[in-house]
Design a protein around this motif. Structure first.
Motif, mmCIF file in Angstrom:
data_model
loop_
_atom_site.group_PDB
_atom_site.id
_atom_site.type_symbol
_atom_site.label_atom_id
_atom_site.label_comp_id
_atom_site.label_asym_id
_atom_site.label_seq_id
_atom_site.Cartn_x
_atom_site.Cartn_y
_atom_site.Cartn_z
ATOM 1 N N GLY A 119 -68.545 20.997 -0.878
ATOM 2 C CA GLY A 119 -67.972 19.758 -1.393
ATOM 3 C C GLY A 119 -66.628 19.943 -2.068
ATOM 4 N N SER A 120 -66.193 21.196 -2.230
ATOM 5 C CA SER A 120 -64.924 21.434 -2.924
ATOM 6 C C SER A 120 -63.735 20.964 -2.088
ATOM 7 C CB SER A 120 -64.763 22.922 -3.246
ATOM 8 O OG SER A 120 -64.728 23.698 -2.067
ATOM 9 N N ALA A 121 -63.855 21.032 -0.749
ATOM 10 C CA ALA A 121 -62.758 20.573 0.106
ATOM 11 C C ALA A 121 -62.512 19.081 -0.084
ATOM 12 C CB ALA A 121 -63.071 20.881 1.577
ATOM 13 N N ARG A 122 -63.587 18.296 -0.225
ATOM 14 C CA ARG A 122 -63.447 16.858 -0.439
ATOM 15 C C ARG A 122 -62.798 16.583 -1.794
ATOM 16 N NH1 ARG A 122 -68.275 15.875 -0.052
ATOM 17 N NH2 ARG A 122 -68.408 15.446 2.189
ATOM 18 N N ALA A 123 -63.206 17.358 -2.791
ATOM 19 C CA ALA A 123 -62.628 17.171 -4.123
ATOM 20 C C ALA A 123 -61.133 17.485 -4.124
ATOM 21 C CB ALA A 123 -63.352 18.071 -5.125
ATOM 22 N N ILE A 124 -60.747 18.553 -3.415
ATOM 23 C CA ILE A 124 -59.331 18.916 -3.326
ATOM 24 C C ILE A 124 -58.545 17.829 -2.606
ATOM 25 C CG2 ILE A 124 -57.703 20.548 -2.325
ATOM 26 C CD1 ILE A 124 -59.083 21.591 -4.796
ATOM 27 N N MET A 165 -44.414 20.567 -7.851
ATOM 28 C CA MET A 165 -44.509 22.022 -7.819
ATOM 29 C C MET A 165 -45.695 22.518 -8.644
ATOM 30 S SD MET A 165 -42.032 23.049 -5.872
ATOM 31 C CE MET A 165 -41.875 24.779 -6.284
ATOM 32 N N ILE A 166 -45.826 21.971 -9.855
ATOM 33 C CA ILE A 166 -46.919 22.397 -10.732
ATOM 34 C C ILE A 166 -48.264 21.954 -10.171
ATOM 35 C CG2 ILE A 166 -47.917 22.133 -13.036
ATOM 36 C CD1 ILE A 166 -45.040 21.758 -14.081
ATOM 37 N N GLY A 167 -48.326 20.694 -9.728
ATOM 38 C CA GLY A 167 -49.576 20.172 -9.168
ATOM 39 C C GLY A 167 -49.981 20.890 -7.892
ATOM 40 N N ILE A 173 -54.604 26.924 -6.176
ATOM 41 C CA ILE A 173 -55.550 27.805 -6.870
ATOM 42 C C ILE A 173 -56.964 27.248 -6.786
ATOM 43 C CG2 ILE A 173 -56.201 28.734 -9.129
ATOM 44 C CD1 ILE A 173 -53.218 28.805 -9.800
ATOM 45 N N ARG A 174 -57.093 25.941 -6.994
ATOM 46 C CA ARG A 174 -58.422 25.317 -6.951
ATOM 47 C C ARG A 174 -59.036 25.363 -5.556
ATOM 48 N NH1 ARG A 174 -60.165 21.636 -10.791
ATOM 49 N NH2 ARG A 174 -61.988 21.528 -9.409
ATOM 50 N N ALA A 175 -58.201 25.300 -4.507
ATOM 51 C CA ALA A 175 -58.711 25.291 -3.140
ATOM 52 C C ALA A 175 -59.330 26.626 -2.747
ATOM 53 C CB ALA A 175 -57.586 24.937 -2.165
#
Length: 238
Positions: A119-124, A165-167, A173-175
């Motif tokens: 489910g992390s891909a959907r969140a990203i 850039m920051i986002g 990193i989160r992905a």
């Protein structure tokens, strides 16, 4: 294969001959002339990046090898054939890079599947869409309400660029997906010439041209370095 690499009777122009017994100092069974170019099409972007790093770190690659330069100069017809064969399999520089991208995508398919299953891909994806909306909204609002205030629009654009850039860094990193390697064109061209050199050696060997071991080693050195890098990357992927 193109007719450029075949004789009138259909036999390979640079294939092993059965007429007579040509003198040769290379391997007992020379490589097929297409083998190196075909193998190069199976390289991924990570393989290319590792091969570039290894080449930049190698003393032999600091300057052109005079043995290789002489080999290329003395065999213009075979060099042209090697270039044409590499072009046939790899295409242009951009096409080769796209093929390597496809290989990398296939290598990462398992990782991407795990992210989707968790489910992390959907969140990203949701976070990326939110970031895009947040970056578009302020400039759009200024243009709609006060488009003559160029200073405000400029400052908003700078802020949005920094936020992007920051986002983007945060989302990468989160992905938790390996970062796309940066492949620089001139260095990729050097890898391509290594493929051409190895193909040239194969063509000459298949024509029965006597090459000493030093010449064979020099002509194949770049391609063998690429193979070492690719094997190291494969070991990291497990």
């Amino acid at each position: 294969m193109s007719n450029e690499y075949q004789l009138v009777d259909g036999s390979p122009r640079y294939g092993t001959r059965h007429e007579g017994k040509p003198q040769q100092t290379g391997p007992a069974q020379p490589l097929r002339v297409e083998e190196t170019a075909e193998a190069a099409t199976r390289l991924g972007l990570d393989d290319m990046a590792a091969a570039i790093d290894r080449r930049l770190d190698s003393a032999w690659a600091d300057a052109e090898d005079p043995v290789v330069a002489a080999l290329r100069k003395e065999n213009p017809e075979e060099l042209a054939a090697a270039r044409a064969l590499v072009q046939l399999h790899l295409g242009s520089q951009r096409q080769w890079r796209l093929k390597a991208q496809a290989v990398r995508d296939k290598q990462l398919a398992g990782t991407v599947a795990r992210r989707k299953a968790s489910g992390s891909a959907r969140a990203i994806l949701v976070m990326r869409l939110g970031l895009m909306a947040a970056l578009i909204a302020p400039p759009a609002y200024i243009v709609a309400t006060d488009q003559d205030d160029y200073l405000k629009l400029l400052l908003t654009g700078i802020i949005c660029f920094a936020a992007a850039m920051i986002g983007g860094h945060f989302l990468t990193i989160r992905a938790r997906v390996p970062v796309m390697p940066n492949i620089r064109g001139p260095w990729l061209s050097e890898l391509r010439e290594d493929v051409v050199n190895a193909t040239l050696v194969a063509i000459l060997q298949n024509k029965g041209v006597a090459l000493d071991r030093r010449t064979i080693a020099a002509g194949r050195r770049g391609w063998e370095s690429i193979q070492v890098a690719a094997k190291a990357v494969a070991a990291l992927h497990g």
